[in-house]
Design a protein around this motif. Structure first.
Motif, PDB file in Angstrom:
ATOM      1  N   ASN A  35       0.814  -1.224   0.000  1.00 36.36           N
ATOM      2  CA  ASN A  35       0.000   0.000   0.000  1.00 36.36           C
ATOM      3  C   ASN A  35       0.844   1.268   0.000  1.00 36.36           C
ATOM      4  OD1 ASN A  35      -2.523  -1.247  -0.144  1.00 36.36           O
ATOM      5  ND2 ASN A  35      -2.446  -1.687   2.057  1.00 36.36           N
ATOM      6  N   LEU A  36       1.877   1.237  -0.823  1.00 38.90           N
ATOM      7  CA  LEU A  36       2.723   2.422  -1.002  1.00 38.90           C
ATOM      8  C   LEU A  36       2.721   2.771  -2.497  1.00 38.90           C
ATOM      9  CD1 LEU A  36       5.572   1.308   1.419  1.00 38.90           C
ATOM     10  CD2 LEU A  36       4.058   3.275   1.768  1.00 38.90           C
ATOM     11  N   PRO A  37       1.578   3.300  -2.981  1.00 34.84           N
ATOM     12  CA  PRO A  37       1.431   3.499  -4.423  1.00 34.84           C
ATOM     13  C   PRO A  37       2.411   4.510  -5.020  1.00 34.84           C
ATOM     14  CG  PRO A  37      -0.391   4.531  -3.239  1.00 34.84           C
ATOM     15  CD  PRO A  37       0.374   3.729  -2.225  1.00 34.84           C
ATOM     16  N   GLY A  38       2.836   5.479  -4.214  1.00 31.45           N
ATOM     17  CA  GLY A  38       3.781   6.468  -4.722  1.00 31.45           C
ATOM     18  C   GLY A  38       5.138   5.824  -5.032  1.00 31.45           C
ATOM     19  N   LYS A  41       4.855   3.638  -7.999  1.00 30.56           N
ATOM     20  CA  LYS A  41       4.861   4.391  -9.258  1.00 30.56           C
ATOM     21  C   LYS A  41       6.297   4.784  -9.613  1.00 30.56           C
ATOM     22  CE  LYS A  41       3.571   8.477 -11.669  1.00 30.56           C
ATOM     23  NZ  LYS A  41       3.348   9.899 -11.509  1.00 30.56           N
ATOM     24  N   TRP A  42       7.044   5.200  -8.617  1.00 28.36           N
ATOM     25  CA  TRP A  42       8.453   5.582  -8.837  1.00 28.36           C
ATOM     26  C   TRP A  42       9.193   4.405  -9.487  1.00 28.36           C
ATOM     27  CZ3 TRP A  42      13.495   4.493  -7.967  1.00 28.36           C
ATOM     28  CH2 TRP A  42      14.417   5.542  -8.013  1.00 28.36           C
ATOM     29  N   MET A  43       8.939   3.212  -8.981  1.00 37.41           N
ATOM     30  CA  MET A  43       9.602   2.017  -9.530  1.00 37.41           C
ATOM     31  C   MET A  43       9.093   1.689 -10.942  1.00 37.41           C
ATOM     32  SD  MET A  43      11.921   0.816  -7.563  1.00 37.41           S
ATOM     33  CE  MET A  43      12.485   0.946  -5.853  1.00 37.41           C
ATOM     34  N   PRO A 148       5.787   5.483  10.368  1.00 35.71           N
ATOM     35  CA  PRO A 148       4.744   5.385   9.333  1.00 35.71           C
ATOM     36  C   PRO A 148       4.263   6.724   8.764  1.00 35.71           C
ATOM     37  CG  PRO A 148       4.317   3.828  11.082  1.00 35.71           C
ATOM     38  CD  PRO A 148       5.476   4.648  11.539  1.00 35.71           C
ATOM     39  N   PRO A 149       4.029   7.759   9.590  1.00 28.57           N
ATOM     40  CA  PRO A 149       3.543   9.007   8.968  1.00 28.57           C
ATOM     41  C   PRO A 149       4.576   9.603   7.995  1.00 28.57           C
ATOM     42  CG  PRO A 149       3.268   9.075  11.354  1.00 28.57           C
ATOM     43  CD  PRO A 149       4.108   7.874  11.049  1.00 28.57           C
ATOM     44  N   VAL A 150       5.849   9.503   8.361  1.00 29.99           N
ATOM     45  CA  VAL A 150       6.913  10.032   7.483  1.00 29.99           C
ATOM     46  C   VAL A 150       6.980   9.180   6.211  1.00 29.99           C
ATOM     47  CG1 VAL A 150       9.352  10.676   7.325  1.00 29.99           C
ATOM     48  CG2 VAL A 150       8.189  10.787   9.534  1.00 29.99           C
ATOM     49  N   LEU A 151       6.821   7.879   6.388  1.00 26.65           N
ATOM     50  CA  LEU A 151       6.866   6.966   5.238  1.00 26.65           C
ATOM     51  C   LEU A 151       5.763   7.327   4.230  1.00 26.65           C
ATOM     52  CD1 LEU A 151       8.607   4.431   4.467  1.00 26.65           C
ATOM     53  CD2 LEU A 151       6.629   3.059   5.115  1.00 26.65           C
ATOM     54  N   LEU A 152       4.581   7.646   4.747  1.00 27.10           N
ATOM     55  CA  LEU A 152       3.474   8.014   3.852  1.00 27.10           C
ATOM     56  C   LEU A 152       3.750   9.340   3.138  1.00 27.10           C
ATOM     57  CD1 LEU A 152       0.310   6.889   5.859  1.00 27.10           C
ATOM     58  CD2 LEU A 152       1.390   5.761   3.898  1.00 27.10           C
ATOM     59  N   MET A 153       4.416  10.232   3.850  1.00 28.98           N
ATOM     60  CA  MET A 153       4.774  11.521   3.245  1.00 28.98           C
ATOM     61  C   MET A 153       5.780  11.306   2.105  1.00 28.98           C
ATOM     62  SD  MET A 153       5.707  14.643   5.733  1.00 28.98           S
ATOM     63  CE  MET A 153       7.475  14.600   5.432  1.00 28.98           C
ATOM     64  N   ARG A 157       5.564  11.924  -1.980  1.00 25.36           N
ATOM     65  CA  ARG A 157       6.584  12.695  -2.715  1.00 25.36           C
ATOM     66  C   ARG A 157       7.164  11.886  -3.886  1.00 25.36           C
ATOM     67  NH1 ARG A 157      11.598  15.951  -0.264  1.00 25.36           N
ATOM     68  NH2 ARG A 157      12.594  16.369  -2.248  1.00 25.36           N
ATOM     69  N   LEU A 158       7.472  10.620  -3.621  1.00 22.25           N
ATOM     70  CA  LEU A 158       8.075   9.793  -4.689  1.00 22.25           C
ATOM     71  C   LEU A 158       7.052   9.517  -5.801  1.00 22.25           C
ATOM     72  CD1 LEU A 158      10.318   7.350  -2.615  1.00 22.25           C
ATOM     73  CD2 LEU A 158      11.054   9.297  -4.002  1.00 22.25           C
ATOM     74  N   GLY A 159       5.782   9.546  -5.429  1.00 22.12           N
ATOM     75  CA  GLY A 159       4.716   9.319  -6.415  1.00 22.12           C
ATOM     76  C   GLY A 159       4.580  10.466  -7.419  1.00 22.12           C
ATOM     77  N   GLN A 160       5.263  11.577  -7.119  1.00 19.59           N
ATOM     78  CA  GLN A 160       5.185  12.724  -8.043  1.00 19.59           C
ATOM     79  C   GLN A 160       6.199  12.616  -9.184  1.00 19.59           C
ATOM     80  OE1 GLN A 160       5.600  15.766  -5.111  1.00 19.59           O
ATOM     81  NE2 GLN A 160       3.399  16.006  -4.862  1.00 19.59           N
ATOM     82  N   ARG A 161       6.968  11.536  -9.177  1.00 17.98           N
ATOM     83  CA  ARG A 161       7.948  11.367 -10.260  1.00 17.98           C
ATOM     84  C   ARG A 161       7.229  11.330 -11.609  1.00 17.98           C
ATOM     85  NH1 ARG A 161      12.568   6.625 -10.966  1.00 17.98           N
ATOM     86  NH2 ARG A 161      13.440   7.542 -12.842  1.00 17.98           N
ATOM     87  N   GLU A 162       7.747  12.117 -12.538  1.00 19.22           N
ATOM     88  CA  GLU A 162       7.083  12.174 -13.847  1.00 19.22           C
ATOM     89  C   GLU A 162       7.520  11.042 -14.755  1.00 19.22           C
ATOM     90  OE1 GLU A 162       7.538  16.081 -15.436  1.00 19.22           O
ATOM     91  OE2 GLU A 162       6.562  16.951 -13.667  1.00 19.22           O
ATOM     92  N   GLU A 163       6.590  10.638 -15.624  1.00 23.91           N
ATOM     93  CA  GLU A 163       6.883   9.540 -16.545  1.00 23.91           C
ATOM     94  C   GLU A 163       7.701  10.026 -17.716  1.00 23.91           C
ATOM     95  OE1 GLU A 163       3.303   7.252 -17.306  1.00 23.91           O
ATOM     96  OE2 GLU A 163       2.788   7.551 -15.212  1.00 23.91           O
TER      97      GLU A 163
END
Ligand code: FEO
Length: 163
Positions: A35-38, A41-43, A148-153, A157-163
């Protein structure tokens, strides 16, 4: 004309880049399941970049009038001890790829193959960026471990990586 030795090494590098795409896809699957979609997505974006790397060499071999051979892409893990462990493994993987690109460049020098040297210069620069990007992400995720709260943050952030 590409020498047999250099052609074999270039073809091997195509397989290594395809394997890299596979490695990151495995990490994406793991992170999605956590459950770490960001981070997933980065990967995924990283995996797509690796496919592009493979295709750059694929096209270069064809442009040189040589034969592409595609090796076996080994199975990869889809389980890691933690998100930090997955990102650590990503950084180790990139370091191996850097060594492989450097060895390929050395071979192109030995073989006096100037076009291959020029083509590989792009990869040499790219590997500096790859290690920097993966290293920064790995550092962020490592710092968030056990919080956990920092991990979600960081995930956001990592989920904002552009394709
Ligand atoms: Fe194709 Fe991440 O090196």
């Amino acid at each position: 004309m590409l020498s047999d030795k250099l052609l074999a090494a270039l073809n091997e590098q195509i397989t290594k880049e395809l394997h890299s795409a596979y490695v990151y896809l495995g990490m994406a699957a793991y992170l999605e399941a956590q459950n770490l979609p960001g981070m997933a997505k980065w990967m995924r974006v990283q995996s797509e970049e690796e496919l592009e790397h493979a295709m750059k060499i694929f096209d270069f071999v064809l442009e040189r009038g040589a034969t592409v051979t595609l090796g076996t892409v080994e199975a990869v893990p889809t389980e890691y001890e933690s998100p930090a462990a997955a990102f650590r493994a990503a950084l180790e993987h990139e370091r191996k790829i850097t060594a492989s690109i450097n060895a390929l460049y050395e071979l192109a020098v030995q073989e006096n193959d100037y076009p291959t040297q020029v083509m590989l210069q792009w990869f040499i620069e790219e590997q500096v960026e790859e290690e920097d990007n993966v290293g920064r992400a790995a550092d962020m995720v490592a710092k968030a471990e056990g919080h956990p709260p920092v991990l979600l943050m960081i995930d956001h952030r990592l989920g904002q990586r552009e394709e």
